[in-house]
Design an enzyme around this catalytic site. Structure first.
Site, PDB file in Angstrom:
ATOM      1  N   LYS A  81       0.841  -1.194   0.000  1.00  0.00           N
ATOM      2  CA  LYS A  81       0.000   0.000   0.000  1.00  0.00           C
ATOM      3  C   LYS A  81       0.877   1.245   0.000  1.00  0.00           C
ATOM      4  O   LYS A  81       1.852   1.325   0.757  1.00  0.00           O
ATOM      5  CB  LYS A  81      -0.888  -0.051   1.248  1.00  0.00           C
ATOM      6  CG  LYS A  81      -1.954   1.009   1.363  1.00  0.00           C
ATOM      7  CD  LYS A  81      -2.807   0.732   2.597  1.00  0.00           C
ATOM      8  CE  LYS A  81      -3.968   1.692   2.726  1.00  0.00           C
ATOM      9  NZ  LYS A  81      -4.815   1.366   3.901  1.00  0.00           N
ATOM     10  N   SER A 156      -9.466   0.831   3.035  1.00  0.00           N
ATOM     11  CA  SER A 156      -8.721   1.683   2.126  1.00  0.00           C
ATOM     12  C   SER A 156      -7.565   0.968   1.425  1.00  0.00           C
ATOM     13  O   SER A 156      -6.940   1.511   0.532  1.00  0.00           O
ATOM     14  CB  SER A 156      -8.156   2.879   2.905  1.00  0.00           C
ATOM     15  OG  SER A 156      -7.259   2.426   3.924  1.00  0.00           O
ATOM     16  N   SER A 180      -9.907  -1.547   7.203  1.00  0.00           N
ATOM     17  CA  SER A 180      -9.284  -1.380   5.889  1.00  0.00           C
ATOM     18  C   SER A 180      -8.379  -2.510   5.425  1.00  0.00           C
ATOM     19  O   SER A 180      -7.882  -2.477   4.308  1.00  0.00           O
ATOM     20  CB  SER A 180      -8.501  -0.062   5.850  1.00  0.00           C
ATOM     21  OG  SER A 180      -9.389   1.023   5.875  1.00  0.00           O
TER      22      SER A 180
END
Length: 470
Positions: A81, A156, A180
């Site tokens: 990420k 996310s 997330s």
């Protein structure tokens, strides 16, 4: 062994490289080949670093030939990420504001994986500043679900879930502040571990909510997550909130028996208002765990709605505090949904925020008392499977806000309490969308969750299924 290296598990490919059955170069080439095929459909990567990755892989092979192995991930290509700072590399955090931000330090979690020998493939897409549960991003476009294009990945950690599911990376770091890691795991059919608050250092990871943020992996299997957790967990002088609690042999835990373990099934909330496919997967998961030797008992949990509301409040205030300067100086550079959420939080009184923080201890004590007789609690990650990108678009769909509230209903309470939770693939709908379940454990007892997850995955193949290229 798969003829396509990229389809192997993290644990299997690391062993194959260490045993010289595969080279890091051919494994990296296999991942890059799949990335080239899938990226135009998924938008899962923020940056693809093909040449540096192949050069690093060649170097890893040369070191291995000389008998020098850095660690358990020697030569394994990974992408993460795009919120984990890596010195000398851009970390956009999914935003325009940090589109050109070059990190001067490396996050502790990322450094520990690098020290174990991992090769950098690039960076993965994410919701803007990790503030969104679907995978929408106003600046870089939504990440697509590889099981069904046009559907959300969950956020996310959207790129992490999508890329691991499509086998573009063997694992990926995500972050879990309100769900997330677990939501992308559920929506994309992979395994995701939300750790106990403080189990893994957050130094060098973009903050969202200082008292809720956790760092953790998404991967194919519980065993893969266990391997990564063991490498990352432990104290860190750069993060005073990182715990010195003993780091267990998490990989060994995944092969243990679950016979005699007690798994609690909530009497309400987590079993209410479920889509039929989710309810069916929950029943089948409970039945399988019972067959494998677990004792299934019902538990009455404290009011989870209050926990969810408290989590939302704390998250909103702490996120707004971090973003205050940029909201004043660069409001035009935020996506409209993220800016709205941040600005709304400025209206929350400080007394209300402090009350939410003070209540956490009592709420955790009540949860511990309610679950004293079980080793873990089983619950769906979300009451629904992945909605479409269109119906969850706050700017374009009138019912989108209600959809989003349903998505995060079952994840936020766990963040507020700071507890660990392991999301595992537990089935598919008739239309081919994944369904995930979460195992909720005691503080710093990730090992028991991984034991249950490992047993479940030895008896099922949901985690091993791979989406077809569109």
């Amino acid at each position: 062994m798969s003829t396509e290296p990229a389809l192997m598990t993290l644990t299997a490919v690391a062993k194959a490289i260490a045993d010289k059955h595969l080279s890091s170069h051919e494994v990296t080439r296999s991942c890059l080949h799949r990335i080239a095929q899938w990226q135009p459909h998924l938008n899962a990567f923020m940056a693809i670093e093909s040449e540096p990755a192949l050069k690093a892989a060649t170097g890893a092979d040369a070191e291995l030939a000389k008998g020098n192995i850095k660690g358990p991930l020697h030569g394994v290509p990974l992408a993460h990420k795009d919120m984990y700072y890596d010195a000398g590399h851009v970390s956009t955090c999914g935003s325009l504001i940090r589109r050109d931000f070059v990190a001067t330090t490396t996050s502790t979690a990322l450094q520990r994986l690098k020290d174990a020998g991992a090769v950098r493939l690039g960076t993965l897409q994410m919701a803007e500043f990790a503030y969104g549960p679907t995978g929408h991003n106003a600046h870089y476009g939504p990440v697509q679900n590889p099981w069904k294009l046009g559907h959300v990945t969950g956020g996310s950690s959207s790129g992490s879930g999508s890329a691991v599911a499509a086998r573009l990376t063997f694992a990926a770091l995500g972050s879990d502040t309100g769900g997330s890691i677990r939501m992308p795991a559920h929506f994309c059919g992979v395994t995701g571990l939300k750790v106990t608050w403080g189990r893994v250092s957050r130094a060098g990871a973009m903050p969202l909510s200082q008292s809720l943020d956790t760092v953790g992996p998404l991967a194919q299997t519980a065993e893969d997550c266990a391997l990564l957790l063991g490498l990352m967990a432990g104290p860190d002088p750069e993060d005073p909130t990182a715990s010195a609690a003993p780091v267990q042999d998490y990989v060994a835990a995944t092969s243990a028996s679950i016979k005699g373990l007690k798994v609690g099934v909530p009497k309400s909330f987590y079993v209410d208002d479920l889509d039929a496919d989710v309810a069916r997967a929950l029943d089948q998961t409970i039945a399988l765990l019972k067959t494998e030797g677990a004792d299934i008992v019902q538990v009455e949990l404290p009011d989870q709605r209050q926990l969810s509301s408290a989590c939302q409040l704390v998250l909103a205030v702490e996120a707004a505090a971090f973003h205050k300067r940029w909201m004043i100086e660069r409001p035009q550079d935020y996506g409209p949904q993220v800016l709205m959420r941040l600005q709304n939080a400025l209206a929350i009184p400080g007394v209300t925020y402090l009350e939410a923080l003070r209540w956490r201890g009592a709420a955790l004590a009540a949860h511990i008392a309610a679950t004293a007789n079980v080793d873990a609690v089983i619950a769906p990650v979300a009451p629904i499977v992945a909605p479409s990108i269109a119906e969850s678009d706050v700017g374009g769909a009138p019912g989108a806000e209600a959809v989003i509230q349903r998505l995060t209903r079952f994840t936020r309470p766990i963040n507020y309490l700071g507890l660990p939770s392991l999301a595992i693939p537990a089935g598919f709908t008739s239309s081919g969308l994944p369904v995930g379940m979460q195992l909720i454990g005691r503080s710093f007892d990730e090992a028991t969750l991984l034991t249950i997850g490992g047993a479940f995955q030895r008896a099922t193949d949901f985690h091993a299924r791979v989406p077809a290229l569109p």
